[in-house]
Design an enzyme around this catalytic site. Structure first.
Site, short mmCIF file in Angstrom:
data_model
loop_
_atom_site.label_atom_id
_atom_site.label_comp_id
_atom_site.label_asym_id
_atom_site.label_seq_id
_atom_site.Cartn_x
_atom_site.Cartn_y
_atom_site.Cartn_z
CG ASP A 7 -6.22 -5.40 2.44
OD1 ASP A 7 -6.73 -4.77 1.47
OD2 ASP A 7 -5.71 -4.66 3.43
CG ASP A 49 -2.17 1.02 0.47
OD1 ASP A 49 -2.55 0.95 2.08
OD2 ASP A 49 -2.39 1.49 0.51
#
Ligand code: K75
Length: 371
Positions: A267, A93
């Site tokens: 996720d 990320d």
């Protein structure tokens, strides 16, 4: 395994998709769940265990890894895969969400964000270019654009401003990422719970011809139906031939309903974080092992599971370990939960291949309710 990044659609069942993402470090079977490995570890697990449960990819966080051990140090140590001994794909990320949710945001402007580290209070600046540079130093396989994650509740004007900024940052991230055949940079659709902003964001990102697209700004406490409505609004404007990743999602029920709406990748910290706090996910629903009713229950969590944590330990022992705050309690429940999540994804993939996803979803939900 290929030298380039490729997404293939193998089967569809309604809006549910069975596919695979192939890249040099391996293939991701979709729909896929990515265990969260925030600072280079999936907490309470050995990565060999994570792999043995069926995970094709794990997630890392630019924000945490830039604070420690630091991207240049990770690069000197051979990159993240070498350091943590995970030779398979890693998605990182970009830091946008963690800056909003964890750090002390000091300044945000066109150039990027300036924030105080939650670790030691030091000031850091991150631009779209620096986020991509850091993800490159980590040798990340799938890199996320830097986006502006506005703290909710926010006004429609705020949400629109952040969405437009994120679009401009997506272009800069694309330029900074350049052409890396075996890797990918994903855009992130923003727009809060405002349909026309979600559509605008998805359409503008699609024009950038990126290798994959995420839906961000959900799973931040909104009711499930709001999240599902935003998925229904957004997905039709996301390219069919690219992977779709719903960030931060979610519970098993969230994932079933999102797969049914065309999502490919997930996720969530739910299975790991809640496992450490005593919550078990099973085929028969959730079990909170802190509860006294388990104190003398000698049954395992699930005697039909292939996972030793679910099959070989009594609920009484798990209850004891969690109450005593013993590490092994969190380890065993994390193991159980990730095993259940990967078994659920495997069941979803097979059901889509066999054209029976709707029945699989209904049976799975009934079994949870049966307890
Ligand atoms: C606004 C926005 C946004 C998204 N932007 C980036 N870079 N990462 C995310 C991570 C998330 N985790 C959760 N839920 C736990 N929602 C997320 C959303 C994002």
């Amino acid at each position: 395994m290929t030298e380039t990044f490729q997404f293939k659609l193998l089967a569809t069942d309604g809006k549910a998709r069975r596919g695979e993402v192939s890249m040099p470090r391996g293939t991701i079977r979709t729909p896929a769940f990515m265990p969260v490995g925030t600072v280079g570890t999936v907490k309470a697990m050995y990565l060999d265990q994570v792999r043995d449960l069926g995970a094709d990819i794990i997630l890392g966080n630019t924000y945490h890894l830039m604070l420690r051990p630091g991207p240049e140090r990770v690069a000197r140590l051979g990159g993240l895969h070498e350091l943590i001994r995970w030779p398979h794909p890693i998605l990182t990320d970009s830091g946008g969400f963690q800056v909003m949710s964890l750090a002390g945001l000091r300044k945000l402007d066109e150039k990027g964000v300036t924030f105080k580290s939650h670790v030691d209070g030091a000031l850091h600046h991150m631009s779209p270019e620096r986020s991509i540079e850091i993800q490159g130093l980590l040798d990340s396989d799938i890199q996320m654009q830097l986006d502006e994650c506005v703290a909710l509740p926010a006004s429609p004007k705020e949400i629109e401003r952040a969405m437009e900024m994120s679009l401009r940052w997506a272009e800069r991230c694309k330029t900074a990422f350049g052409d890396q055949p075996g890797k990918a940079m994903f855009g992130i659709v923003q727009g809060g719970d405002i349909p026309h902003l979600r559509v605008r964001s998805a359409q503008a990102l699609a024009e950038l011809n990126l290798k994959g697209y995420a839906i961000g700004g959900l799973a931040v406490g909104e009711p499930q139906e709001v999240m599902l409505d935003m998925i229904d609004t957004t997905v039709p404007h996301m390219p069919t031939e690219k992977p779709r990743y719903l960030m931060g999602v979610g519970t098993p029920d969230d994932m079933l309903k999102s797969v049914a709406r065309g999502i490919d990748m997930f996720d969530c910290v739910m299975p790991t974080r809640s496992g450490r706090h005593g919550l078990a996910f099973t085929r028969r629903g959730r079990i909170n092992l802190r509860n006294a009713r388990h104190a003398e229950d000698m049954r395992p969590l699930d005697e039909e599971s292939t996972c030793p944590a679910a099959r070989d330990y009594s609920r009484a022992y798990l209850h004891h370990l969690i109450r005593a705050n013993e590490s092994l309690g969190g380890m065993l429940l994390t193991w159980n939960n990730l095993s259940y999540y990967q078994d659920l994804m495997a069941g979803i993939r097979t059901a889509i291949e066999e054209g029976r996803f709707a029945d699989f979803m209904a049976e799975t939900q009934e079994n949870w309710a049966r307890g």
